[in-house]
Design a protein around this motif. Structure first.
Motif, PDB file in Angstrom:
ATOM      1  N   LYS A  91       0.833  -1.210   0.000  1.00 55.03           N
ATOM      2  CA  LYS A  91       0.000   0.000   0.000  1.00 55.03           C
ATOM      3  C   LYS A  91       0.864   1.255   0.000  1.00 55.03           C
ATOM      4  O   LYS A  91       0.542   2.245  -0.694  1.00 55.03           O
ATOM      5  CB  LYS A  91      -0.921  -0.011   1.219  1.00 55.03           C
ATOM      6  CG  LYS A  91      -2.008  -1.070   1.165  1.00 55.03           C
ATOM      7  CD  LYS A  91      -2.891  -1.000   2.401  1.00 55.03           C
ATOM      8  CE  LYS A  91      -3.991  -2.061   2.345  1.00 55.03           C
ATOM      9  NZ  LYS A  91      -4.843  -2.023   3.560  1.00 55.03           N
ATOM     10  N   ALA A  92       1.966   1.234   0.745  1.00 55.50           N
ATOM     11  CA  ALA A  92       2.852   2.395   0.785  1.00 55.50           C
ATOM     12  C   ALA A  92       3.492   2.649  -0.574  1.00 55.50           C
ATOM     13  O   ALA A  92       3.600   3.796  -1.020  1.00 55.50           O
ATOM     14  CB  ALA A  92       3.931   2.192   1.849  1.00 55.50           C
ATOM     15  N   ASN A  93       3.912   1.593  -1.270  1.00 54.38           N
ATOM     16  CA  ASN A  93       4.512   1.764  -2.600  1.00 54.38           C
ATOM     17  C   ASN A  93       3.505   2.292  -3.608  1.00 54.38           C
ATOM     18  O   ASN A  93       3.844   3.114  -4.469  1.00 54.38           O
ATOM     19  CB  ASN A  93       5.097   0.441  -3.086  1.00 54.38           C
ATOM     20  CG  ASN A  93       6.296   0.005  -2.278  1.00 54.38           C
ATOM     21  OD1 ASN A  93       7.077   0.832  -1.822  1.00 54.38           O
ATOM     22  ND2 ASN A  93       6.463  -1.297  -2.090  1.00 54.38           N
ATOM     23  N   ILE A  94       2.272   1.831  -3.511  1.00 49.63           N
ATOM     24  CA  ILE A  94       1.237   2.333  -4.420  1.00 49.63           C
ATOM     25  C   ILE A  94       0.986   3.822  -4.172  1.00 49.63           C
ATOM     26  O   ILE A  94       0.865   4.623  -5.115  1.00 49.63           O
ATOM     27  CB  ILE A  94      -0.056   1.519  -4.260  1.00 49.63           C
ATOM     28  CG1 ILE A  94       0.149   0.086  -4.759  1.00 49.63           C
ATOM     29  CG2 ILE A  94      -1.203   2.170  -5.021  1.00 49.63           C
ATOM     30  CD1 ILE A  94      -1.024  -0.826  -4.498  1.00 49.63           C
ATOM     31  N   GLU A  95       0.929   4.208  -2.928  1.00 47.69           N
ATOM     32  CA  GLU A  95       0.725   5.624  -2.602  1.00 47.69           C
ATOM     33  C   GLU A  95       1.920   6.475  -3.013  1.00 47.69           C
ATOM     34  O   GLU A  95       1.755   7.626  -3.450  1.00 47.69           O
ATOM     35  CB  GLU A  95       0.450   5.785  -1.110  1.00 47.69           C
ATOM     36  CG  GLU A  95      -0.849   5.139  -0.638  1.00 47.69           C
ATOM     37  CD  GLU A  95      -2.065   5.714  -1.340  1.00 47.69           C
ATOM     38  OE1 GLU A  95      -2.044   6.924  -1.673  1.00 47.69           O
ATOM     39  OE2 GLU A  95      -3.034   4.960  -1.548  1.00 47.69           O
ATOM     40  N   MET A  96       3.135   5.915  -2.872  1.00 47.23           N
ATOM     41  CA  MET A  96       4.318   6.647  -3.341  1.00 47.23           C
ATOM     42  C   MET A  96       4.271   6.841  -4.851  1.00 47.23           C
ATOM     43  O   MET A  96       4.654   7.901  -5.374  1.00 47.23           O
ATOM     44  CB  MET A  96       5.578   5.885  -2.947  1.00 47.23           C
ATOM     45  CG  MET A  96       5.889   5.924  -1.469  1.00 47.23           C
ATOM     46  SD  MET A  96       6.479   7.543  -0.905  1.00 47.23           S
ATOM     47  CE  MET A  96       8.076   7.605  -1.712  1.00 47.23           C
ATOM     48  N   SER A 100       4.111  10.530  -6.739  1.00 43.73           N
ATOM     49  CA  SER A 100       5.141  11.018  -7.659  1.00 43.73           C
ATOM     50  C   SER A 100       4.555  11.785  -8.834  1.00 43.73           C
ATOM     51  O   SER A 100       5.271  12.515  -9.522  1.00 43.73           O
ATOM     52  CB  SER A 100       5.967   9.838  -8.175  1.00 43.73           C
ATOM     53  OG  SER A 100       5.148   8.928  -8.894  1.00 43.73           O
ATOM     54  N   LYS A 101       3.261  11.637  -9.099  1.00 49.74           N
ATOM     55  CA  LYS A 101       2.616  12.378 -10.184  1.00 49.74           C
ATOM     56  C   LYS A 101       2.068  13.725  -9.724  1.00 49.74           C
ATOM     57  O   LYS A 101       1.437  14.438 -10.521  1.00 49.74           O
ATOM     58  CB  LYS A 101       1.474  11.550 -10.764  1.00 49.74           C
ATOM     59  CG  LYS A 101       1.924  10.282 -11.466  1.00 49.74           C
ATOM     60  CD  LYS A 101       0.739   9.546 -12.066  1.00 49.74           C
ATOM     61  CE  LYS A 101       1.185   8.293 -12.806  1.00 49.74           C
ATOM     62  NZ  LYS A 101       0.041   7.554 -13.409  1.00 49.74           N
ATOM     63  N   ALA A 102       2.276  14.064  -8.490  1.00 49.20           N
ATOM     64  CA  ALA A 102       1.724  15.317  -7.967  1.00 49.20           C
ATOM     65  C   ALA A 102       2.564  16.511  -8.431  1.00 49.20           C
ATOM     66  O   ALA A 102       3.769  16.403  -8.666  1.00 49.20           O
ATOM     67  CB  ALA A 102       1.663  15.271  -6.446  1.00 49.20           C
ATOM     68  N   TYR A 151       8.292   2.931 -11.176  1.00 53.80           N
ATOM     69  CA  TYR A 151       9.331   2.363 -10.310  1.00 53.80           C
ATOM     70  C   TYR A 151       8.742   1.951  -8.964  1.00 53.80           C
ATOM     71  O   TYR A 151       8.982   0.840  -8.482  1.00 53.80           O
ATOM     72  CB  TYR A 151      10.456   3.377 -10.120  1.00 53.80           C
ATOM     73  CG  TYR A 151      11.447   2.993  -9.056  1.00 53.80           C
ATOM     74  CD1 TYR A 151      12.387   1.992  -9.265  1.00 53.80           C
ATOM     75  CD2 TYR A 151      11.433   3.634  -7.813  1.00 53.80           C
ATOM     76  CE1 TYR A 151      13.291   1.633  -8.284  1.00 53.80           C
ATOM     77  CE2 TYR A 151      12.340   3.287  -6.830  1.00 53.80           C
ATOM     78  CZ  TYR A 151      13.263   2.287  -7.067  1.00 53.80           C
ATOM     79  OH  TYR A 151      14.150   1.937  -6.078  1.00 53.80           O
ATOM     80  N   TYR A 152       7.974   2.825  -8.336  1.00 49.87           N
ATOM     81  CA  TYR A 152       7.403   2.492  -7.031  1.00 49.87           C
ATOM     82  C   TYR A 152       6.366   1.383  -7.132  1.00 49.87           C
ATOM     83  O   TYR A 152       6.284   0.510  -6.266  1.00 49.87           O
ATOM     84  CB  TYR A 152       6.767   3.734  -6.405  1.00 49.87           C
ATOM     85  CG  TYR A 152       7.770   4.721  -5.849  1.00 49.87           C
ATOM     86  CD1 TYR A 152       8.610   4.358  -4.808  1.00 49.87           C
ATOM     87  CD2 TYR A 152       7.884   6.007  -6.379  1.00 49.87           C
ATOM     88  CE1 TYR A 152       9.538   5.259  -4.293  1.00 49.87           C
ATOM     89  CE2 TYR A 152       8.801   6.905  -5.868  1.00 49.87           C
ATOM     90  CZ  TYR A 152       9.625   6.525  -4.839  1.00 49.87           C
ATOM     91  OH  TYR A 152      10.545   7.408  -4.335  1.00 49.87           O
TER      92      TYR A 152
END
Length: 289
Positions: A91-96, A100-102, A151-152
């Motif tokens: 879940k943390a990698n998906i949120e990262m 990154s698109k922000a 990558y994330y």
């Protein structure tokens, strides 16, 4: 012939003596009937009964709880901290990756700044100042953002593989501990039956010894066998406690929590032929060789 009977109190007491015990018993019985018929008393007794039932219900349920193997494995999947770690990492990698698109937040600045043209107002000291508004917005690199997001999110498959690997290991440990406890329970039952049978034989032999129909070496051998069974019983009980602690640890529960394994589970008897495991079989089923 008729005779006159004297029915005075004195003569009546002599004819029918007073029984205090029967009077007290009748009085107590009547008072009990009054108490039992009282609705207030019945209500209090009912509340006390329900209170005791709810008070001891957890202990009764805990003492009689039976957990099948599937329930143990499901509990490991849900409550094991090691498996939860990979879930949270995914879940943390998906949120990262989403983060990154922000875009960077815009900035707004308001203040006095030097204005170089003669039409600007002059402040004290001859400096030319004026009120200025500054608005900044950084434009992101879309290619860089897409690369970071991929990558994330690529760690998701790795975490899933690690999750399945750890789950298989935990399942193997749980099954080994579960069947170890199951076998120990069955062995303990056999040991108890043998102990009872030997104790009965010892009693019979001691009774026959008085009539010279039994010998002491046989009795002593039976008692030695009983002591050996007691040692085996202690060993099996220790194995049961160890296996139960292992299962509680894998399920994320307190180690002292008590439960019973499903003794109705049938043990499969596998019969394999060693001759079929040759070099070609190993090369087809093992990718690491």
């Amino acid at each position: 012939r008729f005779e006159m009977l004297d029915l005075s109190p004195n003569n009546y007491q002599d004819e029918i003596p007073y029984n205090s015990d029967s009077y007290n018993s009748e009085k107590i019985q009547s008072s009990r009937q009054q108490i039992l018929c009282d609705p207030m008393t019945i209500g209090l007794a009912t509340l006390r009964a329900f209170f005791l039932i709810f008070l001891f219900m957890p202990f009764i349920a805990n003492a009689q709880s039976v957990m099948p193997l599937k329930a143990v494995l499901d509990s490991i999947t849900v409550n094991n901290p090691g498996l939860q770690k990979f879930e949270y990492s995914t879940k943390a990698n998906i949120e990262m990756g989403n983060m990154s698109k922000a875009w960077d937040a815009p900035t707004i600045a308001v203040g006095l700044d030097e204005f170089p043209y003669p039409s600007a107002m002059e402040m004290d000291g001859g400096a030319r100042k004026m009120l200025m508004l500054n608005v900044d917005q950084m434009l992101p690199n879309f290619a860089n953002q897409k690369a970071k997001s991929e990558y994330y999110k690529s760690f998701r498959n790795q975490n899933q593989n690690d999750y399945e690997t750890l789950k298989n290991k935990l399942y193997a440990q749980a099954k080994a501990a579960y069947f170890t406890e199951l076998i120990s329970v069955k062995r303990l039952k056999v040991i108890e039956e043998q102990s009872k049978m030997l104790e009965l034989l010892v009693k019979i032999a001691e009774a026959r010894l008085q009539y010279s129909q039994a010998d002491l070496p046989t009795i002593y051998n039976a008692k030695a066998k009983i002591s050996s069974l007691e040692s085996m019983k202690i060993k099996e009980e220790s194995m049961i406690r160890q296996s139960r602690s292992t299962l509680n640890y894998l399920m994320g529960r307190p180690l002292s929590e008590d439960f019973k394994v499903d003794t109705s589970l049938a043990l499969n008897k596998y019969k394999e032929q060693i001759s079929q495991y040759d070099t070609s079989f190993v090369m087809q089923n093992r990718s690491d060789i």
